[in-house]
Design an enzyme around this catalytic site. Structure first.
Site, PDB file in Angstrom:
ATOM      1  N   HIS A  92     132.348 -28.564 124.941  1.00 19.34           N
ATOM      2  CA  HIS A  92     133.327 -27.639 125.519  1.00 19.34           C
ATOM      3  C   HIS A  92     133.981 -28.305 126.722  1.00 19.34           C
ATOM      4  O   HIS A  92     133.345 -29.080 127.435  1.00 19.34           O
ATOM      5  CB  HIS A  92     132.615 -26.343 125.948  1.00 19.34           C
ATOM      6  CG  HIS A  92     133.590 -25.290 126.389  1.00 19.34           C
ATOM      7  ND1 HIS A  92     134.149 -25.290 127.645  1.00 19.34           N
ATOM      8  CD2 HIS A  92     134.121 -24.226 125.743  1.00 19.34           C
ATOM      9  CE1 HIS A  92     134.981 -24.261 127.739  1.00 19.34           C
ATOM     10  NE2 HIS A  92     134.984 -23.601 126.592  1.00 19.34           N
ATOM     11  N   GLU A 164     140.972 -25.931 121.728  1.00 19.18           N
ATOM     12  CA  GLU A 164     141.073 -25.179 122.976  1.00 19.18           C
ATOM     13  C   GLU A 164     141.867 -25.986 123.999  1.00 19.18           C
ATOM     14  O   GLU A 164     141.289 -26.832 124.707  1.00 19.18           O
ATOM     15  CB  GLU A 164     139.675 -24.912 123.551  1.00 19.18           C
ATOM     16  CG  GLU A 164     138.800 -24.044 122.691  1.00 19.18           C
ATOM     17  CD  GLU A 164     137.821 -23.237 123.527  1.00 19.18           C
ATOM     18  OE1 GLU A 164     137.802 -22.007 123.380  1.00 19.18           O
ATOM     19  OE2 GLU A 164     137.090 -23.834 124.354  1.00 19.18           O
TER      20      GLU A 164
END
Ligand code: PGA
Length: 249
Positions: A92, A164
Site C-alpha cells: 500500500h 490507487e
C-alpha cells in the site's frame, strides 16, 4: 459480484471492529457483493470470530515474505492464514512511504502469499507529480512489471491489483472512472506481457471512493471492485456503498 474491500488502516479498537463486523454481516447486501475487511493485525482474531460462518472475507494490511526466522515485528503468510485471513494487502502506498515497502519486496510478498494460499492485493499508483507531468504510465509500468516478475499466468490470475493513485487517497478528489479504466487497461496489457495472463486479472480502484461515487467505478467499466479507506470505517456508510453497487446491478 463486485469486490468491496474495507481498508481500516490504523483505526478502530477491538470493540469497534467487532461491532462493525456484526452490523455489516447482518445486512443481506453483504451477500450480494464480495466484501473483504482488512482490520489492524491485533483486531483480526476478534473480527474472524465475529465473521465466522458469514460470507465476509478477512485480510491483513501487510504480509511478510518469510515463514519464520529472525524477523522482528513481521507477520508471516501462514500466521495470517491461521488467524482466518484469505487476503493480504501488499505495498500500500502508505507502507511504501512510511515503512520502505518497494516493488521488489512486493514481488517477494506476492509470491509468499500465493505459496500459502493467500490472495495478495497488490497496490500500485502514481503520485501527484507523476500525474501532472504526464509520466504516470511509466511510473506504473515499473510497479506492476517488477511486482509480477517470475509469476506464471495461473499465479497472476490469483493476484488482485488495486490501482490507487496517491493523489486521490484520502484527498476527497478521486480519479474519475475513465482515468481509472484507462489505467486498468494498461495494467492488463502489462501483466499479459509479463506473465501471459490473457484475461481474468481482477483490478480494484481505490482513492476517495464514497457512497456517491462508488457505482461509477463498477458496472460497465474495466474495474472489478473498489478498495475503500475513509468511507469504509462507519458501517452505515459502508452499507450505503454496498447498496449503491447492488442497485447498479
Ligand atoms: P481512502 O483510502 O478511501 O481514504 O482514499 C483508500 C486507501 O488508501 O486504500
Amino acid at each position: 459480484m463486485a469486490i468491496l474491500a474495507a481498508n481500516w488502516k490504523l483505526h478502530k479498537t477491538t470493540e469497534d471492529a467487532v461491532s462493525w463486523a456484526r452490523a455489516v454481516k447482518a445486512s443481506p447486501l453483504a451477500r450480494r457483493c464480495e466484501v473483504i475487511v482488512l482490520p489492524g493485525f491485533l483486531q483480526i482474531p476478534a473480527v474472524a470470530r465475529e465473521l465466522h460462518g458469514s460470507q465476509i472475507a478477512l485480510g491483513a494490511q501487510d504480509v511478510f515474505w518469510e515463514e519464520s526466522g529472525a524477523y522482528t515485528g513481521m507477520v508471516a503468510p501462514t500466521q495470517l492464514r491461521d488467524a482466518g485471513c484469505a487476503y493480504a494487502l501488499v505495498a500500500h502506498s502508505e507502507r511504501r512511504r512510511l515503512a520502505g515497502d518497494d516493488d521488489r519486496g512486493a514481488n517477494a510478498r506476492i509470491r509468499a502469499a500465493l505459496a500459502c494460499g493467500l490472495t495478495p492485493i497488490y497496490c500500485v499508483g502514481e503520485d501527484e507529480k507523476e500525474r501532472s507531468t504526464g509520466r504516470f504510465r511509466e511510473a506504473l509500468v515499473g510497479q506492476y512489471d517488477v511486482g509480477f516478475e517470475g509469476l506464471s499466468a495461473q499465479e497472476a490470475r490469483r493476484v488482485i491489483v488495486a490501482y490507487e493513485p496517491i493523489w486521490a487517497i484520502g484527498s476527497g478528489q478521486p480519479a474519475n472512472p475513465a482515468q481509472a479504466a484507462e489505467i486498468a487497461g494498461a495494467i492488463r496489457d502489462g501483466v499479459f506481457a509479463r506473465t501471459g495472463l490473457e484475461s481474468g486479472l481482477r483490478i480494484l480502484y481505490g482513492g476517495s471512493v464514497a457512497p456517491e461515487n462508488v457505482a461509477g467505478y463498477l458496472g460497465d467499466t474495466a474495474m472489478d471492485g473498489v478498495l475503500v479507506g475513509t468511507a469504509s470505517l462507519d458501517p452505515s456508510e459502508f452499507l450505503a456503498m454496498l447498496e449503491a453497487v447492488v442497485d447498479d446491478g
